[in-house]
Design a protein around this motif. Sequence first.
Motif, PDB file in Angstrom:
ATOM      1  N   ALA A   4      76.349 -34.983 -63.259  1.00  0.00           N
ATOM      2  CA  ALA A   4      74.912 -34.957 -62.919  1.00  0.00           C
ATOM      3  C   ALA A   4      74.051 -35.101 -64.186  1.00  0.00           C
ATOM      4  O   ALA A   4      72.983 -35.700 -64.160  1.00  0.00           O
ATOM      5  CB  ALA A   4      74.575 -33.664 -62.186  1.00  0.00           C
ATOM      6  N   ASP A  37      69.920 -31.116 -54.654  1.00  0.00           N
ATOM      7  CA  ASP A  37      71.008 -31.978 -55.114  1.00  0.00           C
ATOM      8  C   ASP A  37      72.228 -31.723 -54.227  1.00  0.00           C
ATOM      9  O   ASP A  37      72.080 -31.507 -53.045  1.00  0.00           O
ATOM     10  CB  ASP A  37      71.248 -31.750 -56.599  1.00  0.00           C
ATOM     11  N   VAL A  81      70.993 -36.585 -57.381  1.00  0.00           N
ATOM     12  CA  VAL A  81      70.173 -35.788 -58.298  1.00  0.00           C
ATOM     13  C   VAL A  81      68.719 -36.063 -57.934  1.00  0.00           C
ATOM     14  O   VAL A  81      68.254 -37.198 -58.036  1.00  0.00           O
ATOM     15  CB  VAL A  81      70.453 -36.211 -59.769  1.00  0.00           C
TER      16      VAL A  81
END
Length: 430
Positions: A175, A166, A153
Motif C-alpha cells: 500500500a 482501504d 488505497v
Amino acid sequence: MKGGRSSELFDRAKRVLPGGVNSPVRAFRAVGGTPFFVARGHGSSLVDVDGREYVDYVCSWGALILGHAHPAVLAAIHVAAEHGWTYGAPCPAEVELAEEVRGRMPSLEVMRFVNSGTEATMAAVRLARAATDRDLIVKFEGCYHGHADGFLVKAGSGVATLGLPDSPGVPAALASLTLTAPFNDATAVAELFRKHAKRIAAVIVEPYVGNAGFIPPDADFHPALRALCDDHGALLIFDEVMTGFRVAAGGAQERLGIVPDLTTLGKIVGGGFPVGVYGGRADLMRRIAPDGPVYQAGTLSGNPIAMAAGLATLRETEAPGFYDQLERRTARLLDGLQEAARRHGVPMTAGHAGSMWGMYLVEGPVRNYADAKRSDTALFARWHKAALTRGVFLAPSAFEAGFVSSAHSEADIDFTIQELDAALGEARAH
Ligand code: KE4
C-alpha cells in the motif's frame, strides 16, 4: 423490495456467496432493502424475478451502451458461437477488434486484451514500473481502478460505497507504494513529484471520475498531469474502463485532447462480455511478453465470443449522430432532475460527459472526493428506494455514475423525470 422470489433467492444466495452477491455494490448495503434478482433485460429495461420492470440506469455499470440484448450483438454472438467459443489460439476477431479500437483511440498503437478492467490496470501498472524502473504509483482519492492490491488505497466505487478504510489483506509494504492526491489538484501532484522525485513510475487517473459519483476535470487539470509526467519521466495512464467509447467516440482522451502513454479499457469494449484492454505507445507495449520480458497472460483473453460482442457494439456506435443523441438525452434527463430538485428545495449538483452522469445531493461545486462525501447519502438512500417502487433503477450508491444507453427512448426519459420527481418528493417528506 419486500418478499417475493428476489427475497427467497437472496436468502439462498447469502448462504453461498459473500453478502449474497458477486460484487459488493450489488448488495444494496448503502441504500438498504433487498436487491432485486433479474429475470431478463431488454433494451433500456430490466425485469426482476417477481415481474417488476425498471428503466435501467446502471446498464451493467456502463458496459451496455446499446442497452440489454441488442439484436446486432446477439446476432454476432450467435454466429461466433456456432464455431466454438474459446480456442486458446489466435483468431481473426481479436485482430479486427484491436484494429477497431486503435482506429478510435490512436494512442493505443499496440494493445493486449485481458478479461476485466482490473486485469488491465494491473498489467498497465506492472508495465509502467518495468519501463521506468520505478516503484511508486500516484492515484486519486475516490478513484477506483479495480480490486488489485495496490489500488485499494482511498479507492472509490464499492470501497467508497461501503465506507471501507482501504482493504485488509493489502500488505502495508504494498500500500505504501501507492501515493494519493485529491482529484483536480495538480499542485498536490507536483508536491508528490517534488518529494518523491525519480521514484514515481506513473500517474493513473479516471479522466472523468465515475467511481465517486460523477466528477469532471477542471480544464487545466489533465494538461497539468501530462506536463508533470513529462517533466519527471513518469507515465500518464488514463483509466478509461468507464469513459472509453462512453464520453466520446474516442473516449475521454479525444474529448480532452490529451494523449496518455497508456490507456486501460473495459466494459463497452466487450459489449457486456468480460473484456479489458491495456495499450498505448508501441515502445512501451513491446516490453510485454513474448516481445519483451514483462509477463502477463490469460486463458480466455481475446476469445471469439467476447471479441464478436465488442466488435458489434463498437460498430453500432459508429452510426451517424449516435453520441450526439446520447448526450442530448442525458442532458435532458439531468435538466429534469435539477428542476425537480429545485422545486423540492433539495440541493443537487449534477453533471455529465456524454451519457455518463451523476448527481450529488449537496450544494456544489463538487471537485473532488472530499466534496462528494458531503452528499446527503441518507436522502439518496430514501430516493433510491422510492425510485425503485416507481420503476426506475439508479445505481445503489451515491458514489457511482449513471448511464444512458441508445435504447433509452425519449419516452423513457420523460417517464424517469416524472417518477424521480415524485420519488424525490416522497424521500424528502420522510
Ligand atoms: P472490472 O475489474 O470491474 O471489470 O473493472 C475495474 C474498473 C477499473 N477502472 C474503472 C474506471 C472502473 O470503473 C472499474 C469498474 N467499475 C465498477 C463500477 N463503479 C464496477 C462495478 C462493480 O465493481 O461491481
